[in-house]
Write a protein that holds these residues in place. Structure first.
Motif, PDB file in Angstrom:
ATOM      1  N   THR A 302       0.878  -1.018   0.044  1.00 50.69           N
ATOM      2  CA  THR A 302       0.127  -0.071   0.078  1.00 50.69           C
ATOM      3  C   THR A 302       0.797   1.353  -0.080  1.00 50.69           C
ATOM      4  OG1 THR A 302      -1.945  -1.044   1.252  1.00 50.69           O
ATOM      5  CG2 THR A 302      -1.918   1.140   1.172  1.00 50.69           C
ATOM      6  N   ALA A 303       1.843   1.327   0.708  1.00 52.72           N
ATOM      7  CA  ALA A 303       2.775   2.406   0.616  1.00 52.72           C
ATOM      8  C   ALA A 303       3.460   2.653  -0.458  1.00 52.72           C
ATOM      9  CB  ALA A 303       3.810   2.350   1.968  1.00 52.72           C
ATOM     10  N   ILE A 304       3.865   1.668  -1.018  1.00 52.23           N
ATOM     11  CA  ILE A 304       4.593   1.856  -2.276  1.00 52.23           C
ATOM     12  C   ILE A 304       3.558   2.400  -3.411  1.00 52.23           C
ATOM     13  CG2 ILE A 304       5.521   0.334  -4.437  1.00 52.23           C
ATOM     14  CD1 ILE A 304       6.683  -1.583  -2.355  1.00 52.23           C
ATOM     15  N   GLN A 305       2.672   1.858  -3.509  1.00 54.31           N
ATOM     16  CA  GLN A 305       1.181   2.566  -4.280  1.00 54.31           C
ATOM     17  C   GLN A 305       1.015   3.935  -4.025  1.00 54.31           C
ATOM     18  OE1 GLN A 305      -2.356   0.239  -4.262  1.00 54.31           O
ATOM     19  NE2 GLN A 305      -2.974   1.298  -6.400  1.00 54.31           N
ATOM     20  N   ALA A 306       0.845   4.227  -2.569  1.00 56.12           N
ATOM     21  CA  ALA A 306       0.623   5.433  -2.517  1.00 56.12           C
ATOM     22  C   ALA A 306       1.878   6.480  -2.688  1.00 56.12           C
ATOM     23  CB  ALA A 306       0.573   5.556  -0.705  1.00 56.12           C
ATOM     24  N   ALA A 307       2.996   6.081  -2.718  1.00 58.44           N
ATOM     25  CA  ALA A 307       4.252   6.670  -3.175  1.00 58.44           C
ATOM     26  C   ALA A 307       4.132   6.948  -4.739  1.00 58.44           C
ATOM     27  CB  ALA A 307       5.454   6.026  -2.674  1.00 58.44           C
ATOM     28  N   GLY A 308       3.307   6.720  -5.132  1.00 61.97           N
ATOM     29  CA  GLY A 308       3.047   6.978  -6.673  1.00 61.97           C
ATOM     30  C   GLY A 308       3.427   5.566  -7.581  1.00 61.97           C
ATOM     31  N   GLY A 309       3.732   4.663  -7.055  1.00 59.63           N
ATOM     32  CA  GLY A 309       3.982   3.331  -7.858  1.00 59.63           C
ATOM     33  C   GLY A 309       2.839   2.578  -8.189  1.00 59.63           C
ATOM     34  N   SER A 310       3.036   1.180  -8.885  1.00 61.49           N
ATOM     35  CA  SER A 310       1.930   0.308  -8.925  1.00 61.49           C
ATOM     36  C   SER A 310       1.707  -0.643  -7.655  1.00 61.49           C
ATOM     37  CB  SER A 310       1.998  -0.073 -10.265  1.00 61.49           C
ATOM     38  OG  SER A 310       2.054   0.701 -11.382  1.00 61.49           O
ATOM     39  N   SER A 311       0.592  -1.017  -7.332  1.00 60.58           N
ATOM     40  CA  SER A 311       0.396  -2.183  -6.578  1.00 60.58           C
ATOM     41  C   SER A 311       1.083  -3.259  -7.005  1.00 60.58           C
ATOM     42  CB  SER A 311      -1.022  -2.099  -6.211  1.00 60.58           C
ATOM     43  OG  SER A 311      -1.094  -3.374  -5.400  1.00 60.58           O
ATOM     44  N   LEU A 312       1.917  -4.173  -6.134  1.00 62.55           N
ATOM     45  CA  LEU A 312       2.626  -5.283  -6.663  1.00 62.55           C
ATOM     46  C   LEU A 312       1.804  -6.371  -6.585  1.00 62.55           C
ATOM     47  CD1 LEU A 312       5.679  -4.540  -4.503  1.00 62.55           C
ATOM     48  CD2 LEU A 312       5.538  -4.016  -6.958  1.00 62.55           C
ATOM     49  N   ALA A 313       1.682  -7.022  -7.851  1.00 61.55           N
ATOM     50  CA  ALA A 313       0.792  -8.428  -7.788  1.00 61.55           C
ATOM     51  C   ALA A 313       1.470  -9.487  -6.926  1.00 61.55           C
ATOM     52  CB  ALA A 313       0.821  -8.716  -9.251  1.00 61.55           C
ATOM     53  N   PRO A 314       0.617 -10.456  -6.470  1.00 60.58           N
ATOM     54  CA  PRO A 314       1.221 -11.478  -5.583  1.00 60.58           C
ATOM     55  C   PRO A 314       2.262 -12.164  -6.102  1.00 60.58           C
ATOM     56  CG  PRO A 314      -1.208 -11.603  -5.583  1.00 60.58           C
ATOM     57  CD  PRO A 314      -0.907 -10.681  -6.600  1.00 60.58           C
ATOM     58  N   ALA A 315       2.297 -12.495  -7.598  1.00 69.06           N
ATOM     59  CA  ALA A 315       3.572 -13.120  -8.001  1.00 69.06           C
ATOM     60  C   ALA A 315       4.866 -12.227  -7.944  1.00 69.06           C
ATOM     61  CB  ALA A 315       3.378 -13.421  -9.696  1.00 69.06           C
ATOM     62  N   VAL A 316       4.768 -10.947  -7.722  1.00 63.02           N
ATOM     63  CA  VAL A 316       6.020 -10.127  -7.281  1.00 63.02           C
ATOM     64  C   VAL A 316       6.002 -10.199  -5.788  1.00 63.02           C
ATOM     65  CG1 VAL A 316       6.961  -7.928  -7.528  1.00 63.02           C
ATOM     66  CG2 VAL A 316       5.803  -8.892  -9.490  1.00 63.02           C
ATOM     67  N   LEU A 317       4.929  -9.576  -5.199  1.00 62.99           N
ATOM     68  CA  LEU A 317       5.050  -9.427  -3.794  1.00 62.99           C
ATOM     69  C   LEU A 317       5.655 -10.534  -2.757  1.00 62.99           C
ATOM     70  CD1 LEU A 317       4.713  -7.138  -1.488  1.00 62.99           C
ATOM     71  CD2 LEU A 317       2.102  -8.068  -1.620  1.00 62.99           C
ATOM     72  N   ASP A 318       4.782 -11.757  -3.162  1.00 69.35           N
ATOM     73  CA  ASP A 318       5.181 -12.703  -2.271  1.00 69.35           C
ATOM     74  C   ASP A 318       6.588 -13.111  -2.189  1.00 69.35           C
ATOM     75  OD1 ASP A 318       2.645 -12.603  -1.496  1.00 69.35           O
ATOM     76  OD2 ASP A 318       1.839 -14.054  -2.650  1.00 69.35           O
ATOM     77  N   PRO A 319       7.327 -13.629  -3.265  1.00 68.68           N
ATOM     78  CA  PRO A 319       8.401 -14.072  -3.194  1.00 68.68           C
ATOM     79  C   PRO A 319       9.617 -13.004  -2.860  1.00 68.68           C
ATOM     80  CG  PRO A 319       7.833 -13.749  -5.565  1.00 68.68           C
ATOM     81  CD  PRO A 319       6.839 -13.561  -4.611  1.00 68.68           C
ATOM     82  N   ALA A 320       9.245 -11.760  -3.414  1.00 67.58           N
ATOM     83  CA  ALA A 320      10.013 -10.535  -2.820  1.00 67.58           C
ATOM     84  C   ALA A 320      10.234 -10.413  -1.111  1.00 67.58           C
ATOM     85  CB  ALA A 320       9.496  -9.172  -3.424  1.00 67.58           C
ATOM     86  N   TRP A 321       8.985 -10.403  -0.686  1.00 72.42           N
ATOM     87  CA  TRP A 321       8.812 -10.167   0.749  1.00 72.42           C
ATOM     88  C   TRP A 321       9.586 -11.330   1.713  1.00 72.42           C
ATOM     89  CZ3 TRP A 321       7.735  -5.920   3.347  1.00 72.42           C
ATOM     90  CH2 TRP A 321       7.481  -6.062   4.387  1.00 72.42           C
ATOM     91  N   SER A 322       9.269 -12.528   0.946  1.00 74.28           N
ATOM     92  CA  SER A 322       9.991 -13.459   1.761  1.00 74.28           C
ATOM     93  C   SER A 322      11.462 -13.955   1.694  1.00 74.28           C
ATOM     94  CB  SER A 322       9.499 -14.809   1.038  1.00 74.28           C
ATOM     95  OG  SER A 322       9.601 -15.296  -0.245  1.00 74.28           O
ATOM     96  N   SER A 323      12.028 -12.978   0.634  1.00 80.44           N
ATOM     97  CA  SER A 323      13.603 -12.907   0.477  1.00 80.44           C
ATOM     98  C   SER A 323      14.119 -11.941   1.463  1.00 80.44           C
ATOM     99  CB  SER A 323      14.080 -12.777  -0.707  1.00 80.44           C
ATOM    100  OG  SER A 323      13.794 -11.651  -1.131  1.00 80.44           O
ATOM    101  N   ILE A 324      13.413 -11.208   2.304  1.00 80.73           N
ATOM    102  CA  ILE A 324      13.891 -10.206   3.160  1.00 80.73           C
ATOM    103  C   ILE A 324      13.694 -10.401   4.527  1.00 80.73           C
ATOM    104  CG2 ILE A 324      14.264  -7.712   3.801  1.00 80.73           C
ATOM    105  CD1 ILE A 324      12.502  -7.433   0.927  1.00 80.73           C
ATOM    106  N   GLN A 325      14.875 -10.104   5.282  1.00 81.06           N
ATOM    107  CA  GLN A 325      14.854 -10.442   6.855  1.00 81.06           C
ATOM    108  C   GLN A 325      15.085  -8.968   7.463  1.00 81.06           C
ATOM    109  OE1 GLN A 325      18.038 -12.647   8.487  1.00 81.06           O
ATOM    110  NE2 GLN A 325      17.211 -12.628  10.515  1.00 81.06           N
ATOM    111  N   PHE A 326      13.798  -8.714   8.200  1.00 85.00           N
ATOM    112  CA  PHE A 326      13.987  -7.563   8.997  1.00 85.00           C
ATOM    113  C   PHE A 326      14.478  -7.650  10.379  1.00 85.00           C
ATOM    114  CE2 PHE A 326      10.676  -7.042   5.583  1.00 85.00           C
ATOM    115  CZ  PHE A 326      11.134  -6.035   4.931  1.00 85.00           C
ATOM    116  N   LEU A 327      15.486  -6.804  10.906  1.00 86.70           N
ATOM    117  CA  LEU A 327      16.080  -6.641  11.985  1.00 86.70           C
ATOM    118  C   LEU A 327      16.664  -5.657  12.531  1.00 86.70           C
ATOM    119  CD1 LEU A 327      19.152  -6.716  10.430  1.00 86.70           C
ATOM    120  CD2 LEU A 327      18.990  -9.028  10.628  1.00 86.70           C
ATOM    121  N   ASP A 328      16.796  -5.519  13.769  1.00 88.26           N
ATOM    122  CA  ASP A 328      17.488  -4.427  14.403  1.00 88.26           C
ATOM    123  C   ASP A 328      18.918  -4.134  14.374  1.00 88.26           C
ATOM    124  OD1 ASP A 328      14.595  -3.351  15.141  1.00 88.26           O
ATOM    125  OD2 ASP A 328      14.749  -5.071  16.624  1.00 88.26           O
TER     126      ASP A 328
END
Length: 382
Positions: A302-328
């Motif tokens: 949603t934030a990417i789309q709000a910033a002026g981009g296109s909403s990411l389809a599941p075929a893009v969003l799901d594998p992309a998100w799963s490859s990132i580890q968020f940490l402090d």
């Protein structure tokens, strides 16, 4: 330069030919700009940025009226994307207003930090290192980690079937001197390829291309592949590219810092309470992401789309998100290695990055949250 991730629809739509011609022209134009800016040194390109409003501030005001935050509309910057979307930063900042600015790549964001256009930013390690070294340790500090992984070399399988096939091909990176640019140049040097780091000319043509242009450039044949962060990598895969290399696979423990939190030293000295509040927002956001992965993924989209981009389809969003580890943890032990990569790439002389970290406020926040402290690995204050 707006760093929105705008991924066009299928080339079969009306006007696709015009889009392909635009992509080719855009790649050529970006390359020309890079060549013109090369004489100014590593990371000299300073594209435009765009601002988006934050949530309404409420509660007590801290020592600053506003805090100006920079980041990318990339999934590797999921912490600010999700935290701003959920209001988790504004909650900690009270009546101190958040103002945001979005970038495509790190060198321009570091220039904005140095100019005072932003106070705190989420940025990759290579631009942070360069900004610290070029300012003789005066302009910025790394104050926290944010993400590991989420970077891939994706290629046209009809032209490239193995790493040995890279010679003579055109491979895109987001910007001269950004983290992926350094990683690619270092990798090519390790494979024995000869490259001019400034122009990108050599055994492999390194084409510096705005992330939002890269998918169309790939579809048009203007590039043969790209070393890029998510979601650009998965957007290319959705267009038929294949992953030739996941950068995580060439790092010990498959972890390397891809996104840091940096702050202007001037702002840190003047407003430590604001910096601490932003770090609390970051720690709380990363906890939210871990506890609510599906909601966080949708927030980022949603934030990417709000910033002026296109909403990411599941075929893009799901594998992309799963490859990132968020940490402090900023994974400080990998930073010196990334600095050495910039030396191997020919973009920096051997840098002295001692003192680049100040993790004092982060460890204060982590202690209050009942979490273990993180280390600067001898490169600053923990």
């Amino acid at each position: 330069m707006a760093s929105t991730q705008a991924f066009p629809h299928s080339p079969s739509r009306p006007g696709a030919g015009r889009a392909r011609r635009t992509a080719i022209a855009a790649v050529a134009g970006l390359t020309a700009v890079t060549l013109l800016s090369a004489c100014s040194g590593y990371g000299s390109k300073a594209p435009k940025a765009s601002s988006i409003p934050s949530a309404n501030a409420s509660g007590a005001k801290l020592s600053a009226d506003t805090v100006k935050i920079g980041y990318f509309a990339n999934l590797t910057h999921g912490t600010p994307l999700v935290g701003l979307q959920e209001g988790l930063f504004q909650k900690e900042l009270g009546a101190t207003q958040v103002k945001t600015q979005i970038f495509n790549a790190g060198p321009a964001e570091i220039e904005a930090l140095n100019a005072g256009s932003i106070d705190i930013g989420w940025v990759g390690p290579s631009p942070a290192i360069n900004g610290y070294v070029q300012s003789k340790s005066q302009d910025l500090k790394i104050i926290g980690g944010s993400a590991s992984g989420g970077v891939k070399l994706v290629v046209n399988p009809a032209k490239i079937s193995s790493l040995d096939d890279l010679k003579g091909k055109k491979i895109a990176t987001p910007q001269l001197g950004n983290t992926q640019d350094v990683a690619l140049l270092n990798y090519l040097a390790g494979k024995g390829f000869t490259e001019d780091p400034q122009s990108g000319k050599g055994d492999v043509s390194v084409i510096r291309t705005d992330n939002k242009v890269t998918p169309d450039a790939y579809s048009s044949g203007a590039i043969d592949g790209a070393w890029v962060p998510e979601p650009t990598a998965s957007a290319l895969v959705a267009k038929g590219a294949k992953v030739l290399l996941d950068e995580s696979d060439i790092w010990p423990n498959k972890q390397f810092v891809i996104t840091n939190i940096v702050v202007s030293q001037k702002f840190l000295t003047a407003h430590p309470d604001v910096v601490e509040a932003v770090l609390r927002g970051s720690v709380n956001t990363n906890a939210f992401i871990k506890a609510n992965p599906d909601k966080a993924k949708q927030d980022a989209n949603t934030a990417i789309q709000a910033a002026g981009g296109s909403s990411l389809a599941p075929a893009v969003l799901d594998p992309a998100w799963s490859s990132i580890q968020f940490l402090d943890d900023p994974l400080a032990g990998t930073l010196q290695t990334e600095a050495d990569h910039a030396v191997t790439a020919g973009l920096l002389k051997k840098p002295d990055i001692s003192g680049i970290y100040d993790l004092t406020l982060l460890n204060k926040v982590l202690k209050a949250a009942g979490q273990p402290a993180v280390s600067a690995d001898g490169l600053g204050t923990s």
